[in-house]
Motif scaffolding. Structure first.
Motif, PDB file in Angstrom:
ATOM      1  N   ILE A  74       0.767  -1.334   0.163  1.00 37.82           N
ATOM      2  CA  ILE A  74      -0.058  -0.121   0.077  1.00 37.82           C
ATOM      3  C   ILE A  74       0.692   1.285   0.074  1.00 37.82           C
ATOM      4  N   ALA A  75       2.004   1.039   0.857  1.00 38.43           N
ATOM      5  CA  ALA A  75       2.913   2.171   0.732  1.00 38.43           C
ATOM      6  C   ALA A  75       3.590   2.704  -0.603  1.00 38.43           C
ATOM      7  N   ASN A  76       3.744   1.586  -1.448  1.00 41.14           N
ATOM      8  CA  ASN A  76       4.437   1.548  -2.903  1.00 41.14           C
ATOM      9  C   ASN A  76       3.322   2.238  -3.543  1.00 41.14           C
ATOM     10  N   MET A  77       2.136   1.718  -3.521  1.00 37.92           N
ATOM     11  CA  MET A  77       0.959   2.190  -4.194  1.00 37.92           C
ATOM     12  C   MET A  77       0.883   3.843  -3.998  1.00 37.92           C
ATOM     13  N   VAL A  78       0.767   4.158  -2.687  1.00 37.58           N
ATOM     14  CA  VAL A  78       0.756   5.662  -2.792  1.00 37.58           C
ATOM     15  C   VAL A  78       1.683   6.521  -3.139  1.00 37.58           C
ATOM     16  N   LYS A  79       3.060   5.794  -2.882  1.00 32.17           N
ATOM     17  CA  LYS A  79       4.057   6.702  -3.480  1.00 32.17           C
ATOM     18  C   LYS A  79       4.045   6.674  -4.957  1.00 32.17           C
ATOM     19  N   GLY A  80       3.809   5.566  -5.608  1.00 33.14           N
ATOM     20  CA  GLY A  80       3.567   5.693  -6.917  1.00 33.14           C
ATOM     21  C   GLY A  80       2.721   6.521  -7.610  1.00 33.14           C
ATOM     22  N   VAL A  81       1.463   6.593  -7.072  1.00 36.05           N
ATOM     23  CA  VAL A  81       0.330   7.490  -7.751  1.00 36.05           C
ATOM     24  C   VAL A  81       0.664   9.124  -7.475  1.00 36.05           C
ATOM     25  N   SER A  82       1.532   9.251  -6.537  1.00 32.99           N
ATOM     26  CA  SER A  82       1.821  10.555  -6.265  1.00 32.99           C
ATOM     27  C   SER A  82       3.302  11.016  -6.693  1.00 32.99           C
ATOM     28  N   GLU A  83       4.260  10.336  -6.718  1.00 35.23           N
ATOM     29  CA  GLU A  83       5.628  10.737  -7.309  1.00 35.23           C
ATOM     30  C   GLU A  83       6.262   9.869  -8.384  1.00 35.23           C
ATOM     31  N   GLY A  84       5.713   8.687  -8.473  1.00 35.20           N
ATOM     32  CA  GLY A  84       6.256   7.887  -9.531  1.00 35.20           C
ATOM     33  C   GLY A  84       7.538   6.971  -9.075  1.00 35.20           C
ATOM     34  N   PHE A  85       7.962   6.042  -9.911  1.00 32.74           N
ATOM     35  CA  PHE A  85       8.946   4.993  -9.651  1.00 32.74           C
ATOM     36  C   PHE A  85      10.145   5.266 -11.025  1.00 32.74           C
ATOM     37  N   THR A  86      11.330   5.438 -11.054  1.00 29.12           N
ATOM     38  CA  THR A  86      12.105   5.429 -12.120  1.00 29.12           C
ATOM     39  C   THR A  86      13.131   4.522 -11.881  1.00 29.12           C
ATOM     40  N   VAL A  87      13.360   3.702 -13.087  1.00 25.45           N
ATOM     41  CA  VAL A  87      14.717   2.791 -13.190  1.00 25.45           C
ATOM     42  C   VAL A  87      15.441   3.370 -14.500  1.00 25.45           C
ATOM     43  N   LYS A  88      17.062   3.305 -14.027  1.00 23.09           N
ATOM     44  CA  LYS A  88      17.779   3.558 -15.245  1.00 23.09           C
ATOM     45  C   LYS A  88      18.435   2.340 -15.245  1.00 23.09           C
ATOM     46  N   GLN A  89      18.844   2.022 -16.555  1.00 20.87           N
ATOM     47  CA  GLN A  89      19.810   0.731 -16.872  1.00 20.87           C
ATOM     48  C   GLN A  89      20.889   1.369 -18.257  1.00 20.87           C
ATOM     49  N   GLU A  90      22.106   0.833 -17.609  1.00 24.60           N
ATOM     50  CA  GLU A  90      23.079   1.272 -18.767  1.00 24.60           C
ATOM     51  C   GLU A  90      23.554   0.108 -19.337  1.00 24.60           C
ATOM     52  N   MET A  91      23.620   0.196 -20.721  1.00 30.87           N
ATOM     53  CA  MET A  91      24.291  -0.681 -21.463  1.00 30.87           C
ATOM     54  C   MET A  91      25.791  -0.688 -21.777  1.00 30.87           C
ATOM     55  N   VAL A  92      26.635  -1.512 -21.009  1.00 37.45           N
ATOM     56  CA  VAL A  92      28.053  -1.562 -21.315  1.00 37.45           C
ATOM     57  C   VAL A  92      28.348  -2.499 -22.319  1.00 37.45           C
ATOM     58  N   GLY A  93      29.242  -2.079 -23.262  1.00 38.35           N
ATOM     59  CA  GLY A  93      29.745  -2.878 -24.179  1.00 38.35           C
ATOM     60  C   GLY A  93      29.884  -2.279 -25.538  1.00 38.35           C
ATOM     61  N   VAL A  94      30.871  -2.838 -26.317  1.00 43.08           N
ATOM     62  CA  VAL A  94      31.079  -2.213 -27.782  1.00 43.08           C
ATOM     63  C   VAL A  94      29.904  -2.664 -28.624  1.00 43.08           C
TER      64      VAL A  94
END
Length: 187
Positions: A74-94
């Motif tokens: 429930i805490a994650n749902m409340v934070k999600g609809v008010s602030e949202g969540f972000t995930v950043k992924q980096e692709m390392v390789g030639v």
């Protein structure tokens, strides 16, 4: 008493939490979307004075584990609809590349073919690929569980390896590096 379960979840301005006791469903609405979660019938959820309180009937092992779980969800749902969540992924390789066109993510990570992933509507994706730097995939959503699941799926196509550090990794992740083969000495 569960340390996490007994903490009340404060409801920020612009977020509405409703509990359907008949169907045991908690619905959270906010500026970024609407989320719902089915709750075990043993766990009671109350909304009063701008807070959500989760309680359990007794101290059985199952109820103790569910108490903290539903409070966290429930805490994650409340934070999600008010602030949202972000995930950043980096692709390392030639030669590792990624492009996004709407909800379609095109990834090239060293296989003979590109990998096409159609993302759910709840996730917004953008790819930043500048010269002389690794491409970074940024995904945002109000649903933390769905976002984590999609990020894990993308990472599974080429997990980071410990010798050269190549692969798809989270931006803040530290890869433990191993030493390669050492030259054999004279006997």
């Amino acid at each position: 008493m569960s340390r996490i379960g007994k903490l009340p979840v404060s409801i920020p301005a612009g977020v509405q939490v409703t509990v359907d006791d008949k169907n045991h469903v908690v619905v959270v609405k906010g500026k970024l979307g609407q989320l719902q979660q089915k709750v075990n019938p043993n766990i009671t959820v109350e909304v009063k004075d701008g807070e959500v309180k989760v309680s359990r009937p007794n101290d059985s092992k199952e109820n103790r584990s569910l108490h903290g779980l539903y409070r966290a969800l429930i805490a994650n749902m409340v934070k999600g609809v008010s602030e949202g969540f972000t995930v950043k992924q980096e692709m390392v390789g030639v030669g590792y590349r990624a492009t996004s066109q709407g909800q379609l993510l095109d990834i090239s990570v060293g296989y003979s073919h590109n990998i096409l992933i159609e993302l759910p509507e709840e996730i917004k994706v953008s790819v930043v690929a500048e010269k002389r730097s690794n491409p970074i995939i940024t995904m945002t959503s109000c649903d933390k569980q769905l976002l984590g699941q999609v990020a894990a799926k993308i990472r599974s196509f080429r997990p980071p390896e410990p010798y050269k550090g190549k692969g798809i990794k989270f931006v803040d992740e530290v890869i433990r590096r191993k030493a390669g083969k050492s030259a054999s000495g004279s006997k």
